[in-house]
Design a protein around this motif. Structure first.
Motif, PDB file in Angstrom:
ATOM      1  N   UNK A  17       0.832  -1.208   0.000  1.00 30.74           N
ATOM      2  CA  UNK A  17       0.000   0.000   0.000  1.00 30.74           C
ATOM      3  C   UNK A  17       0.866   1.258   0.000  1.00 30.74           C
ATOM      4  N   UNK A  18       1.937   1.255   0.789  1.00 30.79           N
ATOM      5  CA  UNK A  18       2.829   2.415   0.813  1.00 30.79           C
ATOM      6  C   UNK A  18       3.580   2.567  -0.497  1.00 30.79           C
ATOM      7  N   UNK A  19       3.870   1.462  -1.184  1.00 29.69           N
ATOM      8  CA  UNK A  19       4.561   1.533  -2.470  1.00 29.69           C
ATOM      9  C   UNK A  19       3.627   2.034  -3.571  1.00 29.69           C
ATOM     10  N   UNK A  20       2.352   1.664  -3.495  1.00 29.11           N
ATOM     11  CA  UNK A  20       1.388   2.071  -4.520  1.00 29.11           C
ATOM     12  C   UNK A  20       1.003   3.538  -4.361  1.00 29.11           C
ATOM     13  N   UNK A  21       0.790   3.975  -3.128  1.00 28.79           N
ATOM     14  CA  UNK A  21       0.312   5.328  -2.870  1.00 28.79           C
ATOM     15  C   UNK A  21       1.458   6.323  -3.011  1.00 28.79           C
TER      16      UNK A  21
END
Length: 88
Positions: A17-21
């Motif tokens: 999630x942190x990589x996508x956002x």
């Protein structure tokens, strides 16, 4: 689902999630894991609304996808609350 599996899935979902956002989230490994765990709960509960088997917390093939989507939603909510608090 065992607690160790829940923590590992939470860590994976939080990292994805942190990589996508986009943007800079200042979180450590523990906060990322907690983010993924909360996202896993949110995604699992939302996913269970579409299934009628009565089993809320079982591990499903789409579980990691819903966990990541839930973590992204939680990350967006936390980011929005943080921006509102800083600017207000």
């Amino acid at each position: 689902m065992g607690i160790i599996a829940f923590i590992v899935i939470g860590l994976i979902a939080g990292l994805i999630a942190r990589a996508i956002l986009p943007g800079r989230q200042s979180m450590g490994l523990v906060a990322t894991t907690l983010l993924g765990m909360v996202g896993s709960l949110v995604g699992g509960l939302i996913g269970s609304l579409f299934q009628r088997d009565g089993r809320l917390f079982d591990l499903h093939p789409s579980g990691i996808i819903m966990s990541v989507l839930g973590a992204i939603a939680v990350l967006l909510l936390v980011g929005a609350a943080g921006r509102r608090r800083v600017h207000a």
